[in-house]
Design a protein around this motif. Structure first.
Motif, PDB file in Angstrom:
ATOM      1  N   MET A 200      40.500  43.944  27.660  1.00 51.77           N
ATOM      2  CA  MET A 200      39.067  43.840  27.864  1.00 51.77           C
ATOM      3  C   MET A 200      38.747  42.909  29.029  1.00 51.77           C
ATOM      4  O   MET A 200      37.872  43.194  29.851  1.00 51.77           O
ATOM      5  CB  MET A 200      38.383  43.326  26.583  1.00 51.77           C
ATOM      6  N   VAL A 201      39.469  41.794  29.124  1.00 55.39           N
ATOM      7  CA  VAL A 201      39.263  40.870  30.239  1.00 55.39           C
ATOM      8  C   VAL A 201      39.569  41.568  31.563  1.00 55.39           C
ATOM      9  O   VAL A 201      38.834  41.421  32.554  1.00 55.39           O
ATOM     10  CB  VAL A 201      40.150  39.621  30.079  1.00 55.39           C
ATOM     11  N   THR A 202      40.619  42.378  31.577  1.00 56.51           N
ATOM     12  CA  THR A 202      40.979  43.102  32.798  1.00 56.51           C
ATOM     13  C   THR A 202      39.895  44.089  33.181  1.00 56.51           C
ATOM     14  O   THR A 202      39.520  44.202  34.354  1.00 56.51           O
ATOM     15  CB  THR A 202      42.321  43.830  32.605  1.00 56.51           C
ATOM     16  N   TYR A 203      39.382  44.831  32.192  1.00 55.07           N
ATOM     17  CA  TYR A 203      38.295  45.779  32.468  1.00 55.07           C
ATOM     18  C   TYR A 203      37.075  45.056  33.035  1.00 55.07           C
ATOM     19  O   TYR A 203      36.405  45.549  33.951  1.00 55.07           O
ATOM     20  CB  TYR A 203      37.913  46.538  31.201  1.00 55.07           C
ATOM     21  N   GLN A 204      36.774  43.894  32.490  1.00 55.09           N
ATOM     22  CA  GLN A 204      35.635  43.128  32.971  1.00 55.09           C
ATOM     23  C   GLN A 204      35.839  42.692  34.421  1.00 55.09           C
ATOM     24  O   GLN A 204      34.900  42.702  35.225  1.00 55.09           O
ATOM     25  CB  GLN A 204      35.398  41.912  32.068  1.00 55.09           C
TER      26      GLN A 204
ATOM     27  N   LEU B 179      37.645  44.287  36.603  1.00 52.80           N
ATOM     28  CA  LEU B 179      37.501  45.485  37.424  1.00 52.80           C
ATOM     29  C   LEU B 179      36.023  45.813  37.663  1.00 52.80           C
ATOM     30  O   LEU B 179      35.636  46.241  38.765  1.00 52.80           O
ATOM     31  CB  LEU B 179      38.210  46.671  36.756  1.00 52.80           C
ATOM     32  N   GLU B 180      35.211  45.605  36.634  1.00 53.64           N
ATOM     33  CA  GLU B 180      33.775  45.806  36.814  1.00 53.64           C
ATOM     34  C   GLU B 180      33.217  44.812  37.817  1.00 53.64           C
ATOM     35  O   GLU B 180      32.359  45.152  38.655  1.00 53.64           O
ATOM     36  CB  GLU B 180      33.059  45.657  35.471  1.00 53.64           C
ATOM     37  N   LEU B 181      33.697  43.576  37.761  1.00 53.64           N
ATOM     38  CA  LEU B 181      33.275  42.552  38.716  1.00 53.64           C
ATOM     39  C   LEU B 181      33.662  42.956  40.134  1.00 53.64           C
ATOM     40  O   LEU B 181      32.866  42.821  41.076  1.00 53.64           O
ATOM     41  CB  LEU B 181      33.911  41.208  38.353  1.00 53.64           C
ATOM     42  N   PHE B 182      34.866  43.477  40.284  1.00 50.52           N
ATOM     43  CA  PHE B 182      35.315  43.921  41.600  1.00 50.52           C
ATOM     44  C   PHE B 182      34.421  45.041  42.132  1.00 50.52           C
ATOM     45  O   PHE B 182      34.027  45.042  43.307  1.00 50.52           O
ATOM     46  CB  PHE B 182      36.764  44.403  41.519  1.00 50.52           C
ATOM     47  N   ALA B 183      34.110  45.998  41.272  1.00 55.09           N
ATOM     48  CA  ALA B 183      33.252  47.107  41.689  1.00 55.09           C
ATOM     49  C   ALA B 183      31.874  46.606  42.104  1.00 55.09           C
ATOM     50  O   ALA B 183      31.282  47.093  43.084  1.00 55.09           O
ATOM     51  CB  ALA B 183      33.129  48.130  40.560  1.00 55.09           C
TER      52      ALA B 183
END
Length: 440
Positions: free
Chosen positions: A36-40, A42-46
């Motif tokens: 979940m932290v990784t997905y978050q 990735l959203e930050l990067f986007a």
């Protein structure tokens, strides 16, 4: 796909046996909250990419920005991992053949500068006096700071016959400029000659696809020159920045009769591979001296470590670079390039990792004479000094630089003191095969 045993190279990127991956997936052992932290992130990067696309002062090159982001992620892991775009990947495949365009230097990145691991014999860099440890701070007057290693390497490449001006920062000296003329590097990775008193000399400058074949030719030449048995043999691995794993194993195999050459272990305890020598060896019972220095890295350290641990050779010179990791080139599909990822550590036959430590010589001799003041000016450089370098898993640290046990006399007028001392020791019988030979 091949496993790399060196840093990035201007004209040489190297590999060996490989483990392939057709897809990258989330590791199953990772807990859900970690994913979940990784997905978050990735959203930050986007979101950041979208902001830059919308609000940056000029239109951005999104493809280049994404490549830089990918490369930044990988280079933050260790200095030998990175992204190869399709052009870089094709260039790497040509480079491992042993013929390519470039300046002839193996390099890595340190503190924003390109750092020379070793120049290659007979190349523009070697002829210009470029030395291991030199920092390249500018290209054609343009500072390197802010560039990636791949960007700097691309800038140094060019058409055969064109000139390039590089600025060098060398320990204890003021910065100076060097003009080099680019040329196609047709590297002969092994050369041989006869020294005095029937001592054979083999120079191995890198480990590319032709190294073992050329070594066999050199051994045949020495054998013919000595009636089948030289008085001694010198294997020169100084400033050899590394190469193909399979070539390091096959070169070691030439001088061993069975037994382990090297082992590698990946992230999991079960990810172990052992590489063994075949029965039979060339020049059995002939004493061997292996020459190393701080520019001897990776694949050359495998050879030196194998012959040292197996008792087949005496190691002479100074402590080697200390790169004890293996990189795998993983293609990402059509027109997507590849990643170079550190996937394993390697271990000498005694089970020792030389990562961040290097191979210590049995007989420590420098090639130039140093005073205490000069020694203090020399900036220590090794794998351990590279940004994000893997630590030695046993907690050991590299030996501090000290005044060598032996160095050239004040009135020395020769060209290669280490080589001369190796020949002298073999002539006098100071180094003998029986003193070091152990069962495999």
């Amino acid at each position: 796909m091949r496993s790399l045993l060196t840093g990035a190279a201007l004209g040489i990127v190297l590999g060996g046996s490989a483990v392939g991956f057709s897809a990258l997936a989330w590791p199953q052992e990772k807990p859900a909250d970690s994913r979940m932290v990784t997905y978050q992130q990735l959203e930050l990067f986007a979101e950041i990419l979208a902001r830059a696309r919308q609000d940056y002062v000029v239109e951005i090159d999104e493809k280049a920005a994404m490549e830089s982001a990918i490369n930044g992620m990988l280079t933050s892991l260790d200095p030998h991992s990175g992204y190869l775009n399709p052009d870089d990947f094709r260039s790497m495949q040509v480079q491992t053949s042993g013929e390519y365009g470039g300046l002839g230097i193996e390099v890595t990145m340190e503190d924003g500068f390109v750092k020379v691991i070793s120049p290659m014999d007979g190349t523009p860099a070697a002829r210009a006096g470029i030395q291991p440890g030199d920092l390249i701070t500018a290209i054609n007057g343009k500072p390197i700071i802010g560039q990636t290693l791949n960007d700097a390497v691309k800038e140094m490449r060019g058409e055969k016959g064109t000139d390039i001006l590089i600025t060098i920062l060398r320990a204890g000296e003021d910065p100076f400029d060097v003009t080099l003329t680019r040329e196609v590097i047709e590297q002969k990775s092994v050369t041989w000659k006869m020294e005095k008193n029937d001592v054979g000399y083999l120079r191995i400058s890198s480990f590319n696809e032709r190294t073992t074949l050329l070594l066999e030719e050199g051994i045949e030449g020495i054998s013919k020159a000595t009636g089948g048995r030289p008085k001694g043999l010198i294997i020169d691995l100084r400033n050899n920045g590394g190469g193909l794993l399979d070539q390091a194993v096959s070169v070691s195999d030439m001088f061993l009769s069975g037994g382990e050459v090297v082992s590698t272990q990946g992230r999991r305890a079960s990810d172990v591979e052992r590489y063994n020598a075949r029965t039979g060896e060339v020049f059995k019972g002939v004493p061997i001296v292996v020459l190393i220095n701080g520019g001897s890295a990776s694949a050359s350290e495998i050879v030196a470590g194998a012959l040292k641990d197996r008792g087949r050779a005496t190691i002479l010179g100074t402590t080697s670079f200390g790169k004890g990791s293996v990189q795998t080139v993983i293609p990402l599909g059509a027109d997507r390039g590849a990643i170079r990822l550190t996937t394993a550590r390697y271990y000498t036959p005694s089970g020792r990792s030389i990562q961040a430590l290097g191979i210590d010589p049995d007989i420590e001799i420098t090639n130039t004479r140093l005073t205490e003041e000069e020694l203090a000016k020399i900036k220590r450089w090794s794998e351990a000094d590279l940004p994000h370098a893997l630590a030695n898993e046993d907690g050991e640290t590299r030996h501090e630089m000290k005044m060598p046990d032996e160095q050239p006399p004040e009135d020395y007028k020769g060209e290669d003191f280490q080589l001369e001392r190796a020949v002298q020791m073999l002539k006098e019988g100071t180094v003998t095969a029986s003193a070091f030979q152990r069962a495999g």
